[in-house]
Design an enzyme around this catalytic site. Sequence first.
Site, mmCIF file in Angstrom:
data_model
loop_
_atom_site.group_PDB
_atom_site.id
_atom_site.type_symbol
_atom_site.label_atom_id
_atom_site.label_comp_id
_atom_site.label_asym_id
_atom_site.label_seq_id
_atom_site.Cartn_x
_atom_site.Cartn_y
_atom_site.Cartn_z
ATOM 1 N N VAL A 205 0.867 -1.187 0.000
ATOM 2 C CA VAL A 205 0.000 0.000 0.000
ATOM 3 C C VAL A 205 0.899 1.231 0.000
ATOM 4 C CG1 VAL A 205 -1.886 1.214 1.156
ATOM 5 C CG2 VAL A 205 -1.632 -1.251 1.470
ATOM 6 N N HIS A 206 0.716 2.131 -0.974
ATOM 7 C CA HIS A 206 1.535 3.335 -0.951
ATOM 8 C C HIS A 206 0.875 4.554 -1.591
ATOM 9 C CE1 HIS A 206 2.333 2.387 -5.183
ATOM 10 N NE2 HIS A 206 2.746 3.623 -5.311
ATOM 11 N N ARG A 207 -0.192 4.379 -2.360
ATOM 12 C CA ARG A 207 -0.741 5.518 -3.107
ATOM 13 C C ARG A 207 -1.419 6.520 -2.188
ATOM 14 N NH1 ARG A 207 -0.430 5.529 -8.655
ATOM 15 N NH2 ARG A 207 0.144 3.513 -9.539
#
Length: 363
Positions: A205-207
């Site tokens: 998860v990074h956005r």
Amino acid sequence: MKVVTIVGARPQFIKAAAVSRAFNNLNSKKSLAEVIIHTGQHYDHNMSEVFFKELGIPQPDYNLHVGSGSHAQQTADMLKGIEEVLRKEQPDWVLVYGDTNSTIAGALAASKMHIPIAHVEAGLRSYNRRMPEEINRVLTDHVSTLLFCPTKTAVTNLEREGITEGVKNVGDVMYDCMQYYRARLETSSVLPFGVQRKGFALATVHRAENTDSPQSLRQIFDSFKEISKQIPVLVALHPRTRKFIENYNIDISDSIKILEPLPYLQMIELEHNAKVILTDSGGVQKEALFVETPCITLREETEWVETVEIGANVLCGANKSRILDAYYRVIDGDFKVDWSSNIYGDGKASDKIVELLVGDHSS
């Protein structure tokens, strides 16, 4: 012929490895020079230096050490640094990858100096203008001379915007990478935390659309917690995401196993061995397809629409019930996929890119 290659983020290092290898292969026949600028957008060892070593990418000729910051600050610092290098090097081409701030900074600097731009991964569209990546890719395409598309869909997207000159459907350089490094996968190696092959879920998860929203990030990690009651969930945690988890005081179950950002080969080995992948990363969506692992995408849209069309990927957003529904479909075997679809080329996109650059320069 001299090409300045601009990279700055993990996915770009992977793509550049394939194209740099193609440059080296052709260099014995042609007089080619590749100058690499690393903007420093990703600067953590696990997000940057390790990829240069692991993938055999030539060390950058220039490192701008831009680091983190707001989009405006980061892009402005990159523009200034890139312009200085381009003025010194006077290249025939500037080569940019994907859709990051490094991409748009390189494209803007080159366009202002009237240096032709080649965009690898051109034509992708999520049609969500709230995504910084969407703005970056659209603007880069509109100032590029050569647009190297990974799919037919990307070509069609450009046609809709009136871009037809210099458009080449070469295939996906990430597929080149997967084909090249697949033989190096240690399928018999010991997996982390003692997990078993096809007995765990892998997540990233990074956005910003997920990390910047406490509600979205909680929904995602609540779904991970529920899944972890059945199988271990391994999360390769981006440093930025870790910061937001701490800021929002999000509780992470002990059954969720946290990993530092992983080198490329270790990441694709885990992708290959996972039962299911949960991600908001465009690159990981494709890698999941390449290794034939079902993918649950934590977004409402994707630029890689082909993965959804063939059934390899399902869009769930940051919605716990939809994420769990998709997970149970995987577990129940109700995830029908045509894994044989050859939608990303023949594994020779990098060679085609270099040959087209050389051909266009000499014509």
